[in-house]
Design a protein around this motif. Structure first.
Motif, mmCIF file in Angstrom:
data_model
loop_
_atom_site.group_PDB
_atom_site.id
_atom_site.type_symbol
_atom_site.label_atom_id
_atom_site.label_comp_id
_atom_site.label_asym_id
_atom_site.label_seq_id
_atom_site.Cartn_x
_atom_site.Cartn_y
_atom_site.Cartn_z
ATOM 1 N N PRO A 1 -19.881 -17.837 0.127
ATOM 2 C CA PRO A 1 -19.576 -16.658 -0.688
ATOM 3 C C PRO A 1 -19.771 -15.345 0.073
ATOM 4 C CG PRO A 1 -21.615 -17.683 -1.445
ATOM 5 C CD PRO A 1 -21.005 -18.593 -0.413
ATOM 6 N N VAL A 2 -20.746 -15.299 0.959
ATOM 7 C CA VAL A 2 -20.986 -14.054 1.711
ATOM 8 C C VAL A 2 -19.794 -13.734 2.595
ATOM 9 C CG1 VAL A 2 -22.418 -12.963 3.488
ATOM 10 C CG2 VAL A 2 -23.501 -14.229 1.614
ATOM 11 N N THR A 3 -19.344 -14.711 3.385
ATOM 12 C CA THR A 3 -18.210 -14.446 4.275
ATOM 13 C C THR A 3 -16.937 -14.225 3.467
ATOM 14 O OG1 THR A 3 -17.875 -16.837 4.576
ATOM 15 C CG2 THR A 3 -19.166 -15.675 6.261
ATOM 16 N N GLY A 4 -16.770 -14.956 2.376
ATOM 17 C CA GLY A 4 -15.580 -14.770 1.538
ATOM 18 C C GLY A 4 -15.509 -13.375 0.942
ATOM 19 N N MET A 5 -16.635 -12.906 0.407
ATOM 20 C CA MET A 5 -16.638 -11.567 -0.200
ATOM 21 C C MET A 5 -16.472 -10.478 0.854
ATOM 22 S SD MET A 5 -19.220 -11.790 -3.411
ATOM 23 C CE MET A 5 -20.148 -13.299 -3.287
ATOM 24 N N LEU A 6 -17.073 -10.681 2.024
ATOM 25 C CA LEU A 6 -16.891 -9.698 3.098
ATOM 26 C C LEU A 6 -15.434 -9.653 3.560
ATOM 27 C CD1 LEU A 6 -20.144 -10.248 5.205
ATOM 28 C CD2 LEU A 6 -19.536 -8.214 3.865
ATOM 29 N N MET A 7 -14.793 -10.806 3.660
ATOM 30 C CA MET A 7 -13.372 -10.832 4.043
ATOM 31 C C MET A 7 -12.522 -10.146 2.983
ATOM 32 S SD MET A 7 -12.530 -14.450 5.936
ATOM 33 C CE MET A 7 -12.786 -15.401 4.473
ATOM 34 N N ALA A 8 -12.808 -10.421 1.719
ATOM 35 C CA ALA A 8 -12.050 -9.786 0.639
ATOM 36 C C ALA A 8 -12.200 -8.276 0.709
ATOM 37 C CB ALA A 8 -12.514 -10.314 -0.713
ATOM 38 N N ALA A 9 -13.412 -7.819 0.941
ATOM 39 C CA ALA A 9 -13.647 -6.372 1.043
ATOM 40 C C ALA A 9 -12.888 -5.781 2.234
ATOM 41 C CB ALA A 9 -15.140 -6.089 1.170
ATOM 42 N N ARG A 10 -12.931 -6.470 3.371
ATOM 43 C CA ARG A 10 -12.224 -5.979 4.569
ATOM 44 C C ARG A 10 -10.711 -5.969 4.346
ATOM 45 N NH1 ARG A 10 -16.474 -7.602 7.921
ATOM 46 N NH2 ARG A 10 -17.684 -5.726 8.277
ATOM 47 N N ALA A 11 -10.217 -6.902 3.554
ATOM 48 C CA ALA A 11 -8.781 -6.988 3.281
ATOM 49 C C ALA A 11 -8.373 -6.076 2.116
ATOM 50 C CB ALA A 11 -8.385 -8.428 2.979
ATOM 51 N N GLY A 12 -9.345 -5.422 1.494
ATOM 52 C CA GLY A 12 -9.037 -4.540 0.373
ATOM 53 C C GLY A 12 -8.690 -5.282 -0.909
ATOM 54 N N LEU A 13 -9.174 -6.508 -1.043
ATOM 55 C CA LEU A 13 -8.900 -7.312 -2.232
ATOM 56 C C LEU A 13 -10.107 -7.280 -3.162
ATOM 57 C CD1 LEU A 13 -7.324 -10.452 -0.525
ATOM 58 C CD2 LEU A 13 -6.121 -8.707 -1.853
ATOM 59 N N PRO A 14 -9.923 -6.809 -4.384
ATOM 60 C CA PRO A 14 -11.052 -6.827 -5.320
ATOM 61 C C PRO A 14 -11.386 -8.265 -5.729
ATOM 62 C CG PRO A 14 -9.069 -6.022 -6.405
ATOM 63 C CD PRO A 14 -8.718 -6.207 -4.954
ATOM 64 N N LEU A 15 -12.636 -8.468 -6.137
ATOM 65 C CA LEU A 15 -13.066 -9.812 -6.513
ATOM 66 C C LEU A 15 -12.407 -10.312 -7.788
ATOM 67 C CD1 LEU A 15 -16.861 -9.748 -5.612
ATOM 68 C CD2 LEU A 15 -14.923 -10.541 -4.236
ATOM 69 N N ASP A 16 -11.769 -9.400 -8.539
ATOM 70 C CA ASP A 16 -11.044 -9.852 -9.730
ATOM 71 C C ASP A 16 -9.583 -10.181 -9.435
ATOM 72 O OD1 ASP A 16 -10.077 -7.284 -9.438
ATOM 73 O OD2 ASP A 16 -10.483 -6.667 -11.509
ATOM 74 N N THR A 17 -9.224 -10.228 -8.138
ATOM 75 C CA THR A 17 -7.921 -10.754 -7.759
ATOM 76 C C THR A 17 -7.876 -12.189 -8.279
ATOM 77 O OG1 THR A 17 -7.906 -9.384 -5.768
ATOM 78 C CG2 THR A 17 -6.415 -11.299 -5.781
ATOM 79 N N PRO A 18 -6.832 -12.570 -9.012
ATOM 80 C CA PRO A 18 -6.867 -13.862 -9.717
ATOM 81 C C PRO A 18 -7.288 -15.070 -8.878
ATOM 82 C CG PRO A 18 -5.006 -12.600 -10.480
ATOM 83 C CD PRO A 18 -5.610 -11.815 -9.333
ATOM 84 N N TRP A 19 -6.749 -15.244 -7.686
ATOM 85 C CA TRP A 19 -7.118 -16.431 -6.909
ATOM 86 C C TRP A 19 -8.557 -16.348 -6.416
ATOM 87 C CZ3 TRP A 19 -8.655 -16.521 -1.836
ATOM 88 C CH2 TRP A 19 -8.344 -15.419 -1.046
ATOM 89 N N ILE A 20 -9.055 -15.146 -6.164
ATOM 90 C CA ILE A 20 -10.452 -14.992 -5.746
ATOM 91 C C ILE A 20 -11.375 -15.250 -6.933
ATOM 92 C CG2 ILE A 20 -12.200 -13.373 -4.902
ATOM 93 C CD1 ILE A 20 -9.987 -12.052 -3.224
ATOM 94 N N ALA A 21 -11.044 -14.670 -8.077
ATOM 95 C CA ALA A 21 -11.870 -14.870 -9.275
ATOM 96 C C ALA A 21 -11.937 -16.355 -9.642
ATOM 97 C CB ALA A 21 -11.314 -14.044 -10.435
ATOM 98 N N LEU A 22 -10.794 -17.030 -9.605
ATOM 99 C CA LEU A 22 -10.785 -18.460 -9.922
ATOM 100 C C LEU A 22 -11.583 -19.252 -8.885
ATOM 101 C CD1 LEU A 22 -9.901 -20.785 -11.693
ATOM 102 C CD2 LEU A 22 -7.704 -20.817 -10.470
ATOM 103 N N SER A 23 -11.473 -18.878 -7.621
ATOM 104 C CA SER A 23 -12.262 -19.534 -6.572
ATOM 105 C C SER A 23 -13.753 -19.393 -6.846
ATOM 106 C CB SER A 23 -11.958 -18.932 -5.199
ATOM 107 O OG SER A 23 -10.660 -19.239 -4.789
#
Length: 158
Positions: A63-85
């Motif tokens: 989860p740490v690396t995933g959330m950091l990648m999402a932040a670096r990519a500008g993807l909020p955590l409520d992006t549907p595929w991220i939220a479902l993941s």
């Protein structure tokens, strides 16, 4: 840390998490089916050890690396595929925590049976069945998480 280094750590930890989980499950299931008490006891010991050495760190890294990648990519955590993941990851974790407790108990039970030269008690077999069935939704959830990681479907939420 660069995005590519995070991605490498994320993928490597996913492979270790999946491989350790599936490998441990396979060897424990086969040892239990084989019915050789010494083998069951040793396999249980090693499965518990593998969870502490490999599974636990990767569960934290994912989860740490995933959330950091999402932040670096500008993807909020409520992006549907991220939220479902994240939901599926939490489901797998909710199954894994009791599995760890069961593994520790089954190791103790198998050690007691081996030391006293008695057969495994019925409680062991009930716990082994519960361990197996908790592993099914955890495995399916993690398989879906890997699918979402790879394909990143562009769903829209209502």
């Amino acid at each position: 840390m660069s995005y590519l280094v995070l991605k490498y750590l994320h993928l490597l930890s996913m492979v270790v998490l999946f491989g350790t989980g599936l490998g441990s499950a396979w060897y424990k299931w086969m040892a239990d089916r084989g019915g050789k008490l010494a083998q069951i006891c040793e396999t249980n010991r090693l499965v518990v050890k593998a969870d502490w050495l490999f599974t636990t760190p990767t569960i934290l890294i994912q989860p740490v690396t995933g959330m950091l990648m999402a932040a670096r990519a500008g993807l909020p955590l409520d992006t549907p595929w991220i939220a479902l993941s994240l939901i599926l990851y939490a489901l797998a974790g909710a199954c894994w925590l009791p599995v760890v407790a069961l593994q520790i108990r089954m190791h103790r039970l198998s050690r007691q049976a081996l030391d006293s030269a008695r057969p495994l008690p019925p409680l062991y077999h009930r716990q082994a069945r519960l361990w197996f069935w908790l592993g099914v939704p955890a495995f399916l959830a993690m398989t879906a998480v890997v699918f979402l990681m790879v394909f990143k479907p562009a769903w829209t939420m209502p």
